[in-house]
Write a protein that holds these residues in place. Structure first.
Motif, PDB file in Angstrom:
ATOM      1  N   ARG A  72      -9.937  19.164  -4.130  1.00 29.61           N
ATOM      2  CA  ARG A  72      -9.826  17.732  -4.438  1.00 29.61           C
ATOM      3  C   ARG A  72      -9.647  17.515  -5.941  1.00 29.61           C
ATOM      4  O   ARG A  72      -8.839  16.701  -6.373  1.00 29.61           O
ATOM      5  N   TYR A  73     -10.416  18.243  -6.740  1.00 36.13           N
ATOM      6  CA  TYR A  73     -10.338  18.140  -8.188  1.00 36.13           C
ATOM      7  C   TYR A  73      -8.938  18.536  -8.689  1.00 36.13           C
ATOM      8  O   TYR A  73      -8.314  17.813  -9.468  1.00 36.13           O
ATOM      9  N   VAL A  74      -8.436  19.657  -8.216  1.00 28.74           N
ATOM     10  CA  VAL A  74      -7.131  20.147  -8.657  1.00 28.74           C
ATOM     11  C   VAL A  74      -6.015  19.246  -8.131  1.00 28.74           C
ATOM     12  O   VAL A  74      -5.006  19.041  -8.809  1.00 28.74           O
ATOM     13  N   ASN A  75      -6.201  18.676  -6.969  1.00 30.78           N
ATOM     14  CA  ASN A  75      -5.203  17.759  -6.419  1.00 30.78           C
ATOM     15  C   ASN A  75      -5.007  16.562  -7.348  1.00 30.78           C
ATOM     16  O   ASN A  75      -3.894  16.084  -7.538  1.00 30.78           O
ATOM     17  N   ARG A  76      -6.078  16.088  -7.951  1.00 24.85           N
ATOM     18  CA  ARG A  76      -5.963  15.001  -8.929  1.00 24.85           C
ATOM     19  C   ARG A  76      -5.251  15.483 -10.184  1.00 24.85           C
ATOM     20  O   ARG A  76      -4.459  14.753 -10.775  1.00 24.85           O
ATOM     21  N   LEU A  77      -5.527  16.704 -10.611  1.00 25.21           N
ATOM     22  CA  LEU A  77      -4.880  17.247 -11.809  1.00 25.21           C
ATOM     23  C   LEU A  77      -3.371  17.445 -11.623  1.00 25.21           C
ATOM     24  O   LEU A  77      -2.608  17.354 -12.577  1.00 25.21           O
ATOM     25  N   THR A  78      -2.965  17.718 -10.401  1.00 27.50           N
ATOM     26  CA  THR A  78      -1.547  17.956 -10.112  1.00 27.50           C
ATOM     27  C   THR A  78      -0.842  16.695  -9.631  1.00 27.50           C
ATOM     28  O   THR A  78       0.265  16.775  -9.102  1.00 27.50           O
ATOM     29  N   LEU A  79      -1.498  15.558  -9.818  1.00 27.84           N
ATOM     30  CA  LEU A  79      -0.928  14.259  -9.434  1.00 27.84           C
ATOM     31  C   LEU A  79      -0.571  14.193  -7.953  1.00 27.84           C
ATOM     32  O   LEU A  79       0.455  13.647  -7.567  1.00 27.84           O
ATOM     33  N   GLY A  80      -1.417  14.791  -7.141  1.00 28.83           N
ATOM     34  CA  GLY A  80      -1.252  14.689  -5.694  1.00 28.83           C
ATOM     35  C   GLY A  80      -0.290  15.678  -5.074  1.00 28.83           C
ATOM     36  O   GLY A  80       0.095  15.503  -3.923  1.00 28.83           O
ATOM     37  N   ASP A  81       0.087  16.710  -5.788  1.00 32.38           N
ATOM     38  CA  ASP A  81       0.974  17.735  -5.230  1.00 32.38           C
ATOM     39  C   ASP A  81       0.117  18.744  -4.476  1.00 32.38           C
ATOM     40  O   ASP A  81      -0.507  19.627  -5.076  1.00 32.38           O
ATOM     41  N   PRO A  82       0.054  18.650  -3.141  1.00 36.27           N
ATOM     42  CA  PRO A  82      -0.863  19.513  -2.386  1.00 36.27           C
ATOM     43  C   PRO A  82      -0.508  20.994  -2.450  1.00 36.27           C
ATOM     44  O   PRO A  82      -1.385  21.847  -2.431  1.00 36.27           O
ATOM     45  N   HIS A  83       0.765  21.304  -2.533  1.00 33.69           N
ATOM     46  CA  HIS A  83       1.176  22.709  -2.572  1.00 33.69           C
ATOM     47  C   HIS A  83       0.780  23.356  -3.900  1.00 33.69           C
ATOM     48  O   HIS A  83       0.258  24.469  -3.930  1.00 33.69           O
ATOM     49  N   ARG A  84       1.041  22.646  -4.985  1.00 34.99           N
ATOM     50  CA  ARG A  84       0.657  23.174  -6.292  1.00 34.99           C
ATOM     51  C   ARG A  84      -0.857  23.291  -6.377  1.00 34.99           C
ATOM     52  O   ARG A  84      -1.390  24.261  -6.900  1.00 34.99           O
ATOM     53  N   ALA A  85      -1.591  22.284  -5.861  1.00 32.86           N
ATOM     54  CA  ALA A  85      -3.055  22.318  -5.897  1.00 32.86           C
ATOM     55  C   ALA A  85      -3.580  23.523  -5.117  1.00 32.86           C
ATOM     56  O   ALA A  85      -4.490  24.227  -5.586  1.00 32.86           O
ATOM     57  N   GLU A  86      -3.013  23.773  -3.958  1.00 34.03           N
ATOM     58  CA  GLU A  86      -3.446  24.919  -3.145  1.00 34.03           C
ATOM     59  C   GLU A  86      -3.181  26.228  -3.883  1.00 34.03           C
ATOM     60  O   GLU A  86      -4.020  27.132  -3.883  1.00 34.03           O
TER      61      GLU A  86
ATOM     62  N   VAL B 187     -11.319  27.264 -15.117  1.00 28.60           N
ATOM     63  CA  VAL B 187     -10.146  28.084 -14.792  1.00 28.60           C
ATOM     64  C   VAL B 187      -9.110  27.247 -14.059  1.00 28.60           C
ATOM     65  O   VAL B 187      -7.910  27.296 -14.373  1.00 28.60           O
ATOM     66  N   ALA B 188      -9.549  26.460 -13.092  1.00 29.65           N
ATOM     67  CA  ALA B 188      -8.618  25.625 -12.324  1.00 29.65           C
ATOM     68  C   ALA B 188      -7.909  24.626 -13.233  1.00 29.65           C
ATOM     69  O   ALA B 188      -6.698  24.410 -13.133  1.00 29.65           O
ATOM     70  N   ARG B 189      -8.671  24.000 -14.143  1.00 24.65           N
ATOM     71  CA  ARG B 189      -8.070  23.037 -15.063  1.00 24.65           C
ATOM     72  C   ARG B 189      -7.045  23.720 -15.958  1.00 24.65           C
ATOM     73  O   ARG B 189      -5.946  23.214 -16.169  1.00 24.65           O
ATOM     74  N   ASN B 190      -7.387  24.889 -16.491  1.00 20.14           N
ATOM     75  CA  ASN B 190      -6.449  25.616 -17.355  1.00 20.14           C
ATOM     76  C   ASN B 190      -5.176  26.017 -16.604  1.00 20.14           C
ATOM     77  O   ASN B 190      -4.078  25.944 -17.151  1.00 20.14           O
ATOM     78  N   LEU B 191      -5.318  26.425 -15.364  1.00 20.81           N
ATOM     79  CA  LEU B 191      -4.143  26.779 -14.556  1.00 20.81           C
ATOM     80  C   LEU B 191      -3.252  25.555 -14.314  1.00 20.81           C
ATOM     81  O   LEU B 191      -2.021  25.653 -14.343  1.00 20.81           O
ATOM     82  N   ALA B 192      -3.884  24.404 -14.070  1.00 19.91           N
ATOM     83  CA  ALA B 192      -3.118  23.172 -13.846  1.00 19.91           C
ATOM     84  C   ALA B 192      -2.376  22.769 -15.125  1.00 19.91           C
ATOM     85  O   ALA B 192      -1.203  22.367 -15.077  1.00 19.91           O
ATOM     86  N   VAL B 193      -3.042  22.880 -16.260  1.00 24.22           N
ATOM     87  CA  VAL B 193      -2.400  22.552 -17.542  1.00 24.22           C
ATOM     88  C   VAL B 193      -1.242  23.513 -17.803  1.00 24.22           C
ATOM     89  O   VAL B 193      -0.157  23.089 -18.230  1.00 24.22           O
ATOM     90  N   ASP B 194      -1.450  24.788 -17.557  1.00 24.62           N
ATOM     91  CA  ASP B 194      -0.378  25.769 -17.756  1.00 24.62           C
ATOM     92  C   ASP B 194       0.826  25.458 -16.869  1.00 24.62           C
ATOM     93  O   ASP B 194       1.976  25.558 -17.306  1.00 24.62           O
ATOM     94  N   ALA B 195       0.575  25.098 -15.616  1.00 25.90           N
ATOM     95  CA  ALA B 195       1.671  24.769 -14.699  1.00 25.90           C
ATOM     96  C   ALA B 195       2.428  23.538 -15.191  1.00 25.90           C
ATOM     97  O   ALA B 195       3.667  23.493 -15.139  1.00 25.90           O
ATOM     98  N   HIS B 196       1.685  22.545 -15.675  1.00 28.64           N
ATOM     99  CA  HIS B 196       2.335  21.333 -16.191  1.00 28.64           C
ATOM    100  C   HIS B 196       3.185  21.661 -17.421  1.00 28.64           C
ATOM    101  O   HIS B 196       4.320  21.197 -17.541  1.00 28.64           O
TER     102      HIS B 196
END
Length: 175
Positions: A15-29, A71-80
């Motif tokens: 749920r946390y990562v889903n918010r970081l990825t702006l609702g992209d479920p595949h990227r969050a997973e 770690v999850a936040r850093n991965l989301a930032v890196d992907a962005h």
């Protein structure tokens, strides 16, 4: 340890990562899976270092959960950041090079169309086009080779090109 940690925090982390990825479920997973993989690698490294089995490793759950979210936040930032650095719509250079190479099938079709159009021209028109365009001769050289005045070469070339265009349009319309 890992099974309990995964079952206890995976849904919340997703749920946390889903918010970081702006609702992209595949990227969050993907990010959650990478985070869990890193936890597993950490446990393997610690067990190898201490000689204990993975389930025997002592850990501070609060610190581990905080580490998971970091770690999850850093991965989301890196992907962005990765998405922003690659311009959208840019075609890679190797693909452009492949597109510019002449296609053998197109060359065969064009040769067939030109050959058919030339065959339907009068012999005088065909001869002047061959001398001027295929042999790349000047008007004066073509006139000497054919044995006619330069003005005749000029007018025959003009009318031969008109006839050639007409024949090629007819050939393309039939195809």
């Amino acid at each position: 340890m890992l099974d309990r940690l995964s079952s206890a925090y995976r849904a919340r982390l997703l749920r946390y990562v889903n918010r970081l990825t702006l609702g992209d479920p595949h990227r969050a997973e993907d990010i959650v899976q990478e985070t869990m993989l890193r936890v597993w690698r950490l446990a393997v490294r610690q067990s190898a270092r201490t000689g204990a089995a993975e389930h025997e490793i002592a850990y501070d759950e609060d610190r581990l959960v905080a580490w998971l979210y970091t770690v999850a936040r850093n991965l989301a930032v890196d992907a962005h950041r990765r998405d922003r650095t690659v311009p959208m719509g840019v075609v890679p250079a190797p693909m452009l090079q492949r597109c510019t190479e002449p296609d053998m099938a197109d060359a065969v079709v064009e040769r067939h169309v030109v050959h058919g159009a030339l065959a339907r021209l009068t012999p005088e028109h065909r001869e002047v086009l061959v001398q001027v365009h295929l042999c790349d001769r000047s008007r004066a050289d073509a006139a000497r080779a054919i044995g006619v005045p330069q003005g005749t070469v000029k007018s025959r070339t003009h009318y031969a090109l008109l006839a050639m265009r007409r024949e090629m349009r007819r050939e393309n319309a039939a195809a």
